[in-house]
Design a protein around this motif. Structure first.
Motif, short mmCIF file in Angstrom:
data_model
loop_
_atom_site.label_atom_id
_atom_site.label_comp_id
_atom_site.label_asym_id
_atom_site.label_seq_id
_atom_site.Cartn_x
_atom_site.Cartn_y
_atom_site.Cartn_z
N TYR A 1 29.72 -19.62 44.54
CA TYR A 1 28.89 -18.41 44.62
C TYR A 1 27.98 -18.57 45.84
CZ TYR A 1 25.35 -14.93 43.38
OH TYR A 1 24.49 -13.86 43.39
N LYS A 2 28.09 -17.62 46.75
CA LYS A 2 27.30 -17.65 47.99
C LYS A 2 27.37 -19.01 48.68
CE LYS A 2 24.31 -13.79 46.94
NZ LYS A 2 22.99 -13.25 46.68
N GLY A 3 28.57 -19.54 48.79
CA GLY A 3 28.79 -20.79 49.55
C GLY A 3 28.45 -22.06 48.79
N LYS A 4 27.89 -21.94 47.58
CA LYS A 4 27.56 -23.14 46.79
C LYS A 4 28.63 -23.41 45.76
CE LYS A 4 22.65 -23.97 46.60
NZ LYS A 4 21.45 -23.51 45.95
N TYR A 5 28.77 -24.65 45.36
CA TYR A 5 29.76 -25.06 44.36
C TYR A 5 29.05 -25.21 43.03
CZ TYR A 5 32.64 -25.92 48.41
OH TYR A 5 33.35 -25.77 49.57
N TYR A 6 29.53 -24.47 42.03
CA TYR A 6 28.93 -24.47 40.69
C TYR A 6 29.89 -25.21 39.74
CZ TYR A 6 25.40 -20.96 41.95
OH TYR A 6 24.35 -20.29 42.51
N PHE A 7 29.48 -26.40 39.33
CA PHE A 7 30.26 -27.16 38.36
C PHE A 7 29.68 -26.89 36.97
CE2 PHE A 7 30.82 -31.06 35.81
CZ PHE A 7 32.20 -31.03 35.73
N SER A 8 30.51 -26.34 36.07
CA SER A 8 30.00 -26.02 34.73
C SER A 8 30.86 -26.73 33.69
CB SER A 8 29.94 -24.51 34.51
OG SER A 8 31.15 -23.90 34.90
N TYR A 9 30.28 -26.95 32.50
CA TYR A 9 30.93 -27.82 31.50
C TYR A 9 30.27 -27.64 30.15
CZ TYR A 9 26.68 -30.36 32.73
OH TYR A 9 25.37 -30.67 32.98
N SER A 10 30.95 -28.17 29.13
CA SER A 10 30.40 -28.18 27.78
C SER A 10 29.67 -29.50 27.55
CB SER A 10 31.52 -28.02 26.76
OG SER A 10 31.08 -28.45 25.49
N THR A 11 28.58 -29.44 26.78
CA THR A 11 27.87 -30.67 26.41
C THR A 11 28.35 -31.19 25.06
OG1 THR A 11 26.09 -29.39 25.37
CG2 THR A 11 25.80 -29.98 27.70
N GLY A 12 29.44 -30.63 24.54
CA GLY A 12 30.08 -31.19 23.34
C GLY A 12 29.21 -31.14 22.10
N ASP A 13 28.67 -32.29 21.70
CA ASP A 13 27.94 -32.37 20.42
C ASP A 13 26.62 -31.61 20.42
OD1 ASP A 13 26.93 -34.21 22.22
OD2 ASP A 13 26.73 -35.83 20.77
N THR A 14 26.16 -31.10 21.58
CA THR A 14 25.00 -30.20 21.56
C THR A 14 25.43 -28.75 21.87
OG1 THR A 14 24.47 -30.88 23.82
CG2 THR A 14 23.23 -31.93 22.04
N HIS A 15 26.74 -28.56 22.04
CA HIS A 15 27.36 -27.22 22.00
C HIS A 15 26.83 -26.23 23.05
CE1 HIS A 15 28.55 -28.94 18.17
NE2 HIS A 15 27.28 -29.06 17.86
N ARG A 16 26.47 -26.75 24.22
CA ARG A 16 25.98 -25.82 25.25
C ARG A 16 26.95 -25.80 26.42
NH1 ARG A 16 19.69 -26.84 26.24
NH2 ARG A 16 20.44 -28.36 27.75
N LEU A 17 26.97 -24.66 27.14
CA LEU A 17 27.63 -24.62 28.44
C LEU A 17 26.53 -24.74 29.49
CD1 LEU A 17 30.24 -21.72 28.05
CD2 LEU A 17 30.68 -24.19 28.03
N CYS A 18 26.61 -25.77 30.32
CA CYS A 18 25.57 -26.02 31.32
C CYS A 18 26.21 -26.01 32.71
CB CYS A 18 24.94 -27.39 31.08
SG CYS A 18 23.96 -27.43 29.57
N TYR A 19 25.37 -26.05 33.75
CA TYR A 19 25.94 -26.10 35.09
C TYR A 19 25.04 -26.87 36.04
CZ TYR A 19 22.67 -22.51 36.81
OH TYR A 19 21.54 -21.84 37.18
N ALA A 20 25.68 -27.31 37.14
CA ALA A 20 25.01 -28.07 38.18
C ALA A 20 25.59 -27.59 39.50
CB ALA A 20 25.29 -29.55 37.98
#
Ligand code: FUB
Length: 321
Positions: free
Chosen positions: A227-246
């Protein structure tokens, strides 16, 4: 836009989503009732085939193109066809899938088709040197990068430096979390072109997120978008059930943790794809609301995803009931 369940006729999870030839294609896992009891190994996710779904309009009809790959046609198959992703190169479509071999070890396989609707013909063997689950592929400046890995039933804790360990090993509580992996694919798209590397996620102070930070550390379900030239890595945190990104400045990272995309949904797993289509961004994901909370029977949904001016993603509230 209100969240919309896309395919009420059947259980489809782990959506990988791409725009091919102006149409939106969804490559989900095909959940089914196998009767296998729920456990931390994920044995209850006993899927046997994949379908592909397509749409001409985000609010329009969803077409099911039927079975595109069946476990019985994969020569090295043991059991459990988990998450997949599809990439396009030079007139061919490559379906990358997670599957256990006959020794119950997960690897990543490839199947090839001439059309996004398949049928996909599997290669005789898994990708050499592949392990664990949840492949996702990014095309970037003519190169293709695969992100993969998943903890617990996904077996990532059984590997270090791309070698199988004698037994699974988790880090001590304050040591670096087990990372997802990234690897460039070979020109023919069928093998790794290099050794997989760790996907490092740093906190705002530049420190690697530790293993005991279950709220933020990687667990499974890698997805990468730009997005706008940046790389967004997103993932599940599993046992805390969230989708997060970096976010980061190149496909290999390191990435800096930015926040939560989706708070927990009904069902143990959470898994997603982020895609731009006709000038809007969408989050495809799943939950277990339609099956009455059966964590192994999940349904794919779509909702619009929004960014703030500074490029951060606005958190979406999950449907945990
Ligand atoms: O569908 C089986 C597994 O559940 C996937 O591979 C994981 O990401 C989780 O969604």
């Amino acid at each position: 836009m209100k969240a919309r369940y896309l395919f009420p006729n059947d259980y489809m999870a782990d959506p990988a989503v791409h725009v091919f030839n102006g149409k939106l294609y969804i490559y989900p896992s095909h959940d089914r009732e196998s009767g296998i009891a729920e456990n931390d190994n994920g044995d209850h996710f006993d899927m046997k085939d994949y379908h592909v779904l397509s749409m001409n309009d985000i609010n329009g009809e969803v077409t099911d193109h039927g079975v595109i790959l069946d476990v019985k046609d994969i020569p090295w198959a043991g059991r459990q066809l988990w998450d997949n992703d599809v990439a396009y190169k030079n007139g061919k479509y490559y379906l990358y899938f997670s599957l256990k071999d006959k020794n119950d070890v997960f690897h990543i396989g490839v199947a090839v088709a001439d059309k996004p609707e398949g049928p996909f013909i599997p290669q005789p063997d898994p990708v050499r040197g592949s392990y664990s689950i949840d492949p996702c592929v990014l095309e970037d400046n003519g190169n293709y990068y695969m992100y993969f890995g998943g903890l617990w039933g996904g077996q990532l804790q059984r590997y270090r430096d791309n070698k199988a360990l004698e037994c699974a090993e988790f880090p001590a509580y304050n040591e670096a979390a087990i990372p997802s992996r990234v690897v460039r694919l070979s020109d023919d798209m069928l093998q790794f072109a290099e050794d997989p590397k760790p996907v490092i996620i740093l906190d705002e102070n530049g420190k690697i997120i530790p293993h005991d930070n279950n709220e933020c550390r990687f667990f499974e379900a890698s997805w990468m978008h730009k997005y706008k030239g940046k790389y967004y890595f997103s993932y599940s945190t599993g046992d805390t059930h969230r989708l997060c990104y970096a976010t980061g400045g190149n496909p290999y990272g390191p990435f800096t943790y930015k926040g939560v995309i989706l708070t927990p949904v009904t069902g143990w797993t959470t898994h997603h794809a982020i895609v731009e289509w006709n000038g809007k961004w969408y989050l495809f994901h799943h939950d277990s609301v339609p099956s009455g909370g059966k964590t192994w029977l999940r349904s794919t949904k779509v909702i619009e995803l929004e960014y703030s001016e500074d490029g951060t993603i606005k958190t979406i509230e999950g449907s945990r009931v």
